[in-house]
Every structure is written in structure tokens, then in C-alpha cells.
Scaffold this active site. Sequence first.
Site, PDB file in Angstrom:
ATOM      1  N   ASP A  50       0.851  -1.198   0.000  1.00  0.00           N
ATOM      2  CA  ASP A  50       0.000   0.000   0.000  1.00  0.00           C
ATOM      3  C   ASP A  50       0.884   1.244   0.000  1.00  0.00           C
ATOM      4  OD1 ASP A  50      -1.916   1.951   0.437  1.00  0.00           O
ATOM      5  OD2 ASP A  50      -2.059   1.527   2.597  1.00  0.00           O
TER       6      ASP A  50
ATOM      7  N   ASP B 296      -1.823  -1.305  -3.729  1.00  0.00           N
ATOM      8  CA  ASP B 296      -2.168  -0.610  -4.972  1.00  0.00           C
ATOM      9  C   ASP B 296      -1.067  -0.786  -6.016  1.00  0.00           C
ATOM     10  OD1 ASP B 296      -0.180   1.536  -4.380  1.00  0.00           O
ATOM     11  OD2 ASP B 296      -1.581   1.949  -2.730  1.00  0.00           O
TER      12      ASP B 296
ATOM     13  N   ASP C 141      -5.827 -10.824 -15.380  1.00  0.00           N
ATOM     14  CA  ASP C 141      -6.801 -11.845 -15.003  1.00  0.00           C
ATOM     15  C   ASP C 141      -8.111 -11.499 -15.705  1.00  0.00           C
ATOM     16  OD1 ASP C 141      -8.131 -13.877 -13.477  1.00  0.00           O
ATOM     17  OD2 ASP C 141      -6.786 -13.479 -11.797  1.00  0.00           O
TER      18      ASP C 141
ATOM     19  N   ASP D 136     -10.051 -16.794 -15.514  1.00  0.00           N
ATOM     20  CA  ASP D 136     -10.749 -17.277 -14.327  1.00  0.00           C
ATOM     21  C   ASP D 136     -11.824 -18.307 -14.685  1.00  0.00           C
ATOM     22  OD1 ASP D 136     -11.141 -16.652 -11.394  1.00  0.00           O
ATOM     23  OD2 ASP D 136     -13.186 -16.299 -12.105  1.00  0.00           O
TER      24      ASP D 136
ATOM     25  N   HIS E 186      -3.873 -17.555  -4.495  1.00  0.00           N
ATOM     26  CA  HIS E 186      -4.700 -16.769  -3.567  1.00  0.00           C
ATOM     27  C   HIS E 186      -5.938 -17.521  -3.084  1.00  0.00           C
ATOM     28  CE1 HIS E 186      -6.503 -16.496  -7.456  1.00  0.00           C
ATOM     29  NE2 HIS E 186      -7.586 -15.963  -6.944  1.00  0.00           N
TER      30      HIS E 186
HETATM   31  C1  GLC Z   1     -11.490 -18.271  -9.197  1.00  0.00           C
HETATM   32  C2  GLC Z   1     -10.687 -17.257  -8.446  1.00  0.00           C
HETATM   33  C3  GLC Z   1     -11.310 -17.062  -7.107  1.00  0.00           C
HETATM   34  C4  GLC Z   1     -12.713 -16.540  -7.301  1.00  0.00           C
HETATM   35  C5  GLC Z   1     -13.522 -17.449  -8.228  1.00  0.00           C
HETATM   36  C6  GLC Z   1     -14.764 -16.780  -8.717  1.00  0.00           C
HETATM   37  O1  GLC Z   1     -11.470 -19.516  -8.607  1.00  0.00           O
HETATM   38  O2  GLC Z   1      -9.357 -17.640  -8.397  1.00  0.00           O
HETATM   39  O3  GLC Z   1     -10.563 -16.208  -6.291  1.00  0.00           O
HETATM   40  O4  GLC Z   1     -13.363 -16.421  -6.088  1.00  0.00           O
HETATM   41  O5  GLC Z   1     -12.803 -17.818  -9.358  1.00  0.00           O
HETATM   42  O6  GLC Z   1     -14.445 -15.773  -9.641  1.00  0.00           O
END
Ligand code: GLC
Length: 549
Positions: free
Chosen positions: A21, A29, A98, A199, A328
Site C-alpha cells: 500500500d 495498490d 486476469d 478465471d 490466492h
Molecule cells: C477463481 C478465483 C477465485 C474466485 C472465483 C470466482 O477460482 O481464483 O478467487 O473467487 O474464481 O471468480
Amino acid sequence: MTKTWWKSSIVYQIYPRSFKDTTGNGIGDLYGIIEKLDYIQSLGVDIIWLCPVYESPNDDNGYDISDYRKISEEFGGDVAFDQLLAEMHKRGLKLMMDLVANHSSDEHPWFQQAKKGKDNPYHDYYIWKAGSPDTPPNNWQSVFNGSTWEWNAETEEYYLHLYTRKQPDLNWENPQLRKEIYAIIDFWFAKGVDGFRMDVISLISKRTEYKDVPKDMSFIDVMEKVYANGPKIHTYLKEMNQEVLSKYDIVTVGEGPGVNLEHGPRYVSDQEKELNMVFHFDHLTLDFGPDGKYDPVPVDFIRFKAIFSQWDEALGTTGWNSIFLGNHDFSRIVSRFGNDGEYREKSAKLLATVLMTLKGTPYIYQGDEIGMTNVSHDHIDAYDDVETRNAWAAAEAAGKDMDQFLKAVHWQSRDNARTPLQWSDAKNAGFSQHTPWIPVNENYAQINVDAAEKDPNSILHYYRKIIALRKAHPTLIYGEYKDLLPADPHLYCYKRWDQEATFLVIHNFSDTPTNWKLTEENHSLIQSNYSEVLATELSPWESRIYSLD
Ligand code: GLC
């Protein structure tokens, strides 16, 4: 085997909210990333995968996008983004964004329009089913608990959301919607972005009969057979490739819940012309018990190794794997697959060696390079993640033993990986001047980047070394792979070879010394995580690489 830049690259994943941050609001950020680019570059990585930074109401921390072409002001907006991209390219680093295209936010203008009326032009961008307010169209359960169907009073219909109700699923059957997505991808490539992580891309084609899921089906089976790998998935991915991906020299990796050995090769093999890589979860769901993720069972190590071998074989010479042990959405790798107590340093180094010596593109998640660990908060209120909180509420409603459930949260919560990056022993781990959006791990005074920089024996310096080693030996990138001891309960021992060289890699995945002796005569030890190497035994969490003649 064709050789390309994204196969020989190493990826560093950033979860921007928790990275650094600079504005003093407790949220990481893009300026924070710019500030740390020299650090990232010093690791020897090539690509940064940035989790979503677009405008979003943050019901699921950016995985619910309300404007696909705008960077969130919270992260510094478009100005910060352009600066980040320029600064990265100046250093020869590539940027992988992403793309969340299975669903949008319910606050996206498309959905705001769509829910107004059945004759609205955007209505068909989402998935609707008739019904009455008390009877959803089927028994599908959201990945984050509860029905996948939400009632929309304005049109007297349900809409589908495989994740939260603020993440309505997009209707890929609609050609206009698909065009919009391709135009978004094109917009970012035109800006100079070098690739996309996509994703839950395996979920975009639905089984439009929307049949009930059999009651006794496990979550893993529901994913594979009901939600993912739908009838048109490969048609859509081929179309996307043709319409936009093939026009640029970029990299793609599809997140593939439900993508297993049977489906994997079709997503990534050269002939299919769809994606470059997928993230499958076969090794990361090994500890899911009969009741799923929050009913954990011990990881079966023999299965763990077998999964790497089976994928290697399945992808053969025409596909390419992604090598990752966490991100994550999962616990910290040293806590999950290593030992985050007595052998934290050794086991984190072992896991780094695994990442850098298997065949596929390695992905490092922020903080793993200093051996960051899980957290164990004693109250659910310290957890922020929507998945964890919903799972908690569902368990409470079902009358489960909540002390037991808290232990499962300690083991499995996605927040384990989302605590702020520990830069120093200063207040808030040097992450922010302000109280962070999520509590820092209390161990930051010992585990932090500053301390690791100063200690020549640190996990951080080991990462740099092992990354450089992989880069110096193309055999470790492209060479063949074979598990030599598939049935051993503690050792993972494999060979990597090609015409140039042969390497033998051995890891002791255990807290106990284990007998082992190298049988090949002509060898030299080129890397180890112990300073003293014994002739007939591997120490706890020891990892070695030999070069064989
Ligand atoms: C993927 C992402 C995750 C998110 C999910 C819905 O698994 O990595 O963090 O919650 O998709 O978009």
C-alpha cells in the site's frame, strides 16, 4: 516439443490488495507494485500475473467486475496501470492480466439492464429460468454455498450464479456477449498486455438442461461432470483463439476447476489451438474430505506424486503444464505441503526446488519466496473471505461442531494466502501505514523480506539461486521427466533428461531422516538445501539436485 518464451518463463503471482500500500488506506495498490518491481525482477522471474484490478464492488475481491475496461481507483486507476505496464516492459517483465468472463458483477451495466425486463437487449447476456420465488429451478449449489439461483422480482425469474449472488453467470450461448468478451481481450492486448489468466474458464459452457445434481455426488464430481467441461467449451475456446488470441504473441492459462486428466489435453494441446496452459486442481483437492474442502483429510503423498506424473504423460509433447502448489485461493504452500514449524526454512526450500525442477511453467505466489505461513485466528470475525464466511454460516446452520470447523478454517481458508506481504518488521509488516484491510500474520517480525535479504541462507536467496539454476539448464525446462520411486511414502525422486544433460532430483517430504543412496557412479551434486550432505541418508525435508554423466 516446440520451444517458446512462455514455456521457459517463470511467473510471479500478485494479489494486489495484499502486496504493498502506498496511499495509506490499508489496501495494496499498483504504485506499490511499481515500487517493488526491482525486488520482483531480482528474483529472476519473467512474467507477473496480476489478480483482477478492474472496477469492482469487491464482493469477491475483484472477481466481480463492473467495468472490464477500467482500472479500479482504489488501485490507482488507469494512470497507475499505464505506468506499471511501462515500468515492467522497461525491465523486460511481461504482464499477465486476469480475465473473469464466466460471470460479471451484478453492478455491471449489462446486468443492471438485463434485470429490468425480458425484452431488454442485455437480458440474454445472463442465464434466466422461470419459477416461483420459493422454488428454484434445480438443486444446484453455489461454490460459495447456497442455491446457485437468485430471484429477480422485476422479471419474475431466477438468474444463475455459480459463485455469489453478486456474480451472475454470463450467457456464452449469446454470440453478441462472446463478441463483447473478445473485444475486451483485444482492448488489453492493444494496450500491450502480454497475456491472460482466465478465471474459471472451464465453466463458461453450461449444460442447458439444468438437471438436478444427484444427491450423493461429491463436489469434485459435480464440478467435473455438471458445471465444467460443458458441451460447447471447446467451440468457444477455439472461437476465442481464432477471433483474438491468435492475433498476438501472448500467453494464456485457463483456470480449470473440473478439468482432469481426461479433459486437460484438449484445452492445451498444440493442435487444438485453444489455450497454452491450464491450472488443474487434482493435487490441490487431495485433502478435500467427504464433506468437501472444510472437511479436510491428510494429503496422500503417493497420489500427489502420481498426479504430476500422470499429467506429464497426458500432456505428452503437444501440451504444456503449469506447475503450482498454491495461489490466492489456497493455504500457504509451506503450511500445506511442508512443515511451517521446525522445518519451515528447509521445507520451503524443498518446495521451491519442486516448483523449479518439474516440467511446466512454474508459478510462484507472492510471499512464498520468503516462506510465509498460514494464520490461525481464534475468531471467525478476523476472516474476510466470502467463501470462508459463507462456509462458516452454512456449518453453523447445519449444527456442526464449530470448534472443529474453526480448525478446518485454519487449514483451508483462502485468507491464509491473502494476509499482507511481510516486507519488514515495521508496523503492519511494512505493508501499510494504515491498519491493513486484513490482519497481518503475527509472525512478521521474524518472517519478512528485509530479514531475508540480510540472511545469506534465507529462503529468498535460495529462490534466486534455484530460479537461476533452472534458467541455466534448458534440460530442467524441456527435458523429459520420470518418477523413479513412485511408491515411496516419503521420497519424491525423479529424473529430467535430454540429449544435453541428465539430472536427478530427490526430495525427502518428511520430518524424519530417510535412508537413500545414489546408485549412479558418475555424478555431481549441483544443489542442496543442506550444507552437509550425507552419503546414505536424506535429512528431514532435504532436497538435492545431481547432474549425472
Ligand atoms: C477463481 C478465483 C477465485 C474466485 C472465483 C470466482 O477460482 O481464483 O478467487 O473467487 O474464481 O471468480
